[in-house]
Write an enzyme that holds these catalytic residues in place. Structure first.
Site, PDB file in Angstrom:
ATOM      1  CB  ILE A 124      -0.972  -0.002   1.200  1.00 24.14           C
ATOM      2  CG1 ILE A 124      -1.956   1.163   1.094  1.00 24.14           C
ATOM      3  CG2 ILE A 124      -0.251  -0.023   2.533  1.00 24.14           C
ATOM      4  CD1 ILE A 124      -3.160   1.031   2.019  1.00 24.14           C
ATOM      5  CD  GLU A 243      -0.814   0.806   8.567  1.00 22.86           C
ATOM      6  OE1 GLU A 243       0.385   1.164   8.444  1.00 22.86           O
ATOM      7  OE2 GLU A 243      -1.745   1.316   7.912  1.00 22.86           O
TER       8      GLU A 243
END
Length: 380
Positions: A124, A243
């Site tokens: 990402i 995350e």
């Protein structure tokens, strides 16, 4: 401290994960550290072992299971075995939420089979040279022209950057709209105009590849839009707690590994006629570390259960992230100190753990940013 959040199914998964790390990763630690990345074959073997993308529907190679306890086991066993480098956490803790939760059926068919098999490594791309924690300040653009986006910009500090086949890029699709103009565009790394920069020379985590990525008029079909156009910032904010939970899981597992190594060392290392662990000052240090580890584990486990119930708030995830990573650093620094001069030698695992741990207080949002998020949520 005994943990009571796992079932027999989780323990079977733990055995599989431990066997994988011991067999496929630990023997290659030094090789991967020198190379600055792990092998593609290790990714494929992780897929074969069922350690990737279990959230994906069964028809795409997953199990259709969303249970963060499996993610936690991966972290526990990676650090517990002394394995390094392989970015399963990026794939499982971060990208799975986007590629399973926000994709169309057509996108799932394109990406998820490779995602679960290890043939597609993902990353990402949020951070930029002038935009880290301030996601709204990013400069990368994705200009729409008919049935395609034209992506231009630069990203840095990208985990899995050297190996990734598919990059989820945060880009401005409406540059005048600030955070309301950000979208998430999946970019295959085979597309013309995409290039990788240098492998970044980091203090630690040498085998976890981290790179700069460049986008020079990269043409991407509109079918690669993930989620809604101009809603990318909200998608990112929605998934950031997961995350940060992943970073906290790493923190506790790494600190536990260092503590276990250190208790073994101070039991054998002698000074002035006795093991150094017998000295009162060192006994007290060990007692403090054990207590803080136990507290951190309980804190983490409660947040894992909250995440599974869909109840973990961004503020709770921020608090967990900053506190566990600060405790991790405190314990790692003390463990190195207890090893004396040997702790500063790279041949000792505690030295690598110490190096690798420093970044935990930075990525995913610095400690200072985490505290600010919590403070603002309190109305201050």
């Amino acid at each position: 401290m005994r943990r009571n959040i796992f079932t027999d199914e989780h323990e079977q998964f733990r055995a599989t994960a431990r066997a994988f790390f011991e067999r496929e990763c630990v023997p290659y630690t030094e090789q991967w550290e020198r190379a600055g990345k792990v092998s593609r074959e290790a990714w494929r073997k992780a897929g074969q072992a069922g350690l990737l993308g279990w959230e994906a529907p069964e028809e795409y190679g997953g199990l259709g299971i969303r249970d963060y306890r499996f993610n936690a086991i991966i972290s526990d066993e990676m650090f517990g075995t002394g394995a390094v480098g392989i970015g399963l956490g990026v794939q499982n803790d971060i990208l799975a939420s986007y590629l399973v939760g926000l994709t169309t059926e057509e996108q799932k068919k394109r990406w998820l089979p490779g995602f679960t098999s290890g043939d597609i490594v993902t990353s990402i791309a949020m951070s930029e040279p002038a935009a880290g924690s301030d996601v709204a300040g990013l400069k990368t653009t994705a200009r729409r022209e008919g049935d395609r986006y034209i992506v231009n910009g630069q990203k840095t500090f990208i985990s899995n950057g050297l190996l990734s086949d598919l990059v989820l890029v945060a880009a401005k699709t409406d540059p005048e709209a600030g955070r309301k103009g950000i979208s998430l565009i999946a970019v295959e790394t085979t597309r013309p105009g995409f290039s990788r920069g240098r492998k970044l020379d980091k203090i630690g985590q040498w085998s976890a590849d981290t790179a700069e990525l460049f986008f020079d008029n990269v043409e991407v079909p509109v079918e690669n839009l993930v989620g809604e156009e101009n809603r990318g910032f909200y998608h990112l904010m929605h998934n950031l707690p997961a995350e940060r939970l992943g970073i906290a899981t790493y923190a506790v597992a790494a600190a536990r590994r260092a503590f276990d190594l250190t208790t073994g060392y101070v039991s054998e290392r002698k000074a002035f006629g006795q093991p150094i662990g017998k000295f009162q000052v060192n006994r007290h240090f060990l007692a403090e570390m054990k207590t803080k580890l136990d507290v951190a584990q309980v804190y983490l486990d409660q947040c894992i259960l909250a995440a599974n119930a869909g109840e973990l708030t961004p503020q709770e995830a921020a608090g967990l992230k900053w506190w566990t990573t600060e405790v991790q650093w405190e314990i790692l620094d003390r463990c190195l100190q207890l090893h004396g001069g040997y702790g500063y030698m790279n041949e000792y695992e505690v030295a690598r753990l110490w190096r690798d741990s420093r970044v935990q207080r930075l990525y995913g949002g610095t400690t200072e940013i985490m505290k600010d998020l919590i403070g603002r949520s309190m109305g201050f």
